[in-house]
Write a protein that holds these residues in place. Structure first.
Motif, PDB file in Angstrom:
ATOM      1  N   TYR A 181      -1.700  50.343 -80.447  1.00 62.40           N
ATOM      2  CA  TYR A 181      -2.866  50.256 -79.569  1.00 62.40           C
ATOM      3  C   TYR A 181      -4.125  50.083 -80.398  1.00 62.40           C
ATOM      4  O   TYR A 181      -4.228  50.634 -81.494  1.00 62.40           O
ATOM      5  N   SER A 182      -5.098  49.401 -79.854  1.00 59.82           N
ATOM      6  CA  SER A 182      -6.353  49.164 -80.556  1.00 59.82           C
ATOM      7  C   SER A 182      -7.374  50.267 -80.269  1.00 59.82           C
ATOM      8  O   SER A 182      -8.575  50.041 -80.343  1.00 59.82           O
ATOM      9  N   ARG A 183      -6.889  51.451 -79.986  1.00 58.25           N
ATOM     10  CA  ARG A 183      -7.738  52.629 -79.781  1.00 58.25           C
ATOM     11  C   ARG A 183      -6.895  53.878 -80.028  1.00 58.25           C
ATOM     12  O   ARG A 183      -5.661  53.821 -80.040  1.00 58.25           O
ATOM     13  N   ALA A 184      -7.567  54.988 -80.208  1.00 57.74           N
ATOM     14  CA  ALA A 184      -6.864  56.255 -80.383  1.00 57.74           C
ATOM     15  C   ALA A 184      -6.433  56.771 -79.009  1.00 57.74           C
ATOM     16  O   ALA A 184      -7.270  56.948 -78.122  1.00 57.74           O
ATOM     17  N   LEU A 185      -5.143  56.968 -78.828  1.00 57.56           N
ATOM     18  CA  LEU A 185      -4.654  57.578 -77.589  1.00 57.56           C
ATOM     19  C   LEU A 185      -5.047  59.051 -77.572  1.00 57.56           C
ATOM     20  O   LEU A 185      -5.142  59.699 -78.617  1.00 57.56           O
ATOM     21  N   SER A 186      -5.246  59.585 -76.382  1.00 60.44           N
ATOM     22  CA  SER A 186      -5.504  61.020 -76.241  1.00 60.44           C
ATOM     23  C   SER A 186      -4.194  61.775 -76.407  1.00 60.44           C
ATOM     24  O   SER A 186      -3.104  61.195 -76.316  1.00 60.44           O
ATOM     25  N   ALA A 187      -4.284  63.075 -76.624  1.00 60.93           N
ATOM     26  CA  ALA A 187      -3.085  63.907 -76.731  1.00 60.93           C
ATOM     27  C   ALA A 187      -2.247  63.809 -75.457  1.00 60.93           C
ATOM     28  O   ALA A 187      -1.016  63.768 -75.511  1.00 60.93           O
ATOM     29  N   GLU A 188      -2.907  63.739 -74.307  1.00 65.04           N
ATOM     30  CA  GLU A 188      -2.191  63.616 -73.031  1.00 65.04           C
ATOM     31  C   GLU A 188      -1.456  62.278 -72.939  1.00 65.04           C
ATOM     32  O   GLU A 188      -0.334  62.215 -72.436  1.00 65.04           O
ATOM     33  N   GLU A 189      -2.072  61.205 -73.423  1.00 67.66           N
ATOM     34  CA  GLU A 189      -1.402  59.902 -73.399  1.00 67.66           C
ATOM     35  C   GLU A 189      -0.184  59.887 -74.325  1.00 67.66           C
ATOM     36  O   GLU A 189       0.860  59.336 -73.974  1.00 67.66           O
TER      37      GLU A 189
END
Length: 188
Positions: free
Chosen positions: A164-172
């Motif tokens: 992914y081109s962004r940091a996923l959240s812990a929930e994701e």
């Protein structure tokens, strides 16, 4: 095994082994790998990598994914440590390392996120460590699954690689894990 539309690149590779889902790609630890033919891990922007792995041994360091040329500043790899099986991120130096081995007892979900200079590592939905690095990731080589340059070949099976081109959240990240442990028919 791999699908991405990041940075205008689309790649799909059919696998050849029993997998977490459908088929995956099996690596024998003897130098086979998948070359994505693009640089999908950005130099300095946020990103996330998620995958299911089934590791066979820790006799040598085993690379899950990397953008790596030996001796090059900013070379990047997500791999297991020799003999211990601990997962770690290398970006010219060790950035973050799991406190325990990734088990050789079946499938495990692993993920790494980078937001700013902070890397967070997850194994089976749990955050297992954070680290920081301001070093830009080397952009002179394609992203590869299963090897670092010509060393540290993976021995086992890798499935469901996502970048992914962004940091996923812990929930994701946890959602990725839960979808992989639930009955896939119930996932929308």
């Amino acid at each position: 095994l791999f699908r991405s539309t990041a940075y205008g690149t689309t790649a799909t590779m059919a696998g050849n082994a029993d997998a977490k889902f459908g088929t995956s790609y099996s690596f024998d630890g003897d130098g086979d790998y998948v070359d994505i033919e693009a640089k999908l891990i950005p130099a300095s922007a946020g990103f996330s990598i998620s995958a299911w792995v089934n590791i066979q041994d820790y006799n040598v360091a085993r690379t899950v994914i990397g953008q790596y040329v030996g001796g090059q500043a900013g070379r990047f790899a997500l791999l297991t440590e020799i003999n211990t099986g601990k997962l770690y991120v290398f970006n010219g130096a060790t950035v973050v390392k799991s406190p325990n081995a990734v088990g050789r007892d079946g499938w495990h979900h692993i993920a790494i996120t980078r937001s700013g200079n902070t890397y967070t590592m997850y194994i089976d939905e749990s955050s297992v460590g954070t680290g920081t690095s301001a070093t830009n990731i080397y952009q002179g080589v394609n992203t590869r699954i299963g090897i670092s340059d010509t060393i540290n070949p993976f021995n086992g099976t890798i499935d469901e690689v996502a970048i992914y081109s962004r940091a996923l959240s812990a929930e994701e990240v946890a959602d990725h894990f839960r979808r992989g442990t639930a009955d896939r028919k119930s996932v929308v």
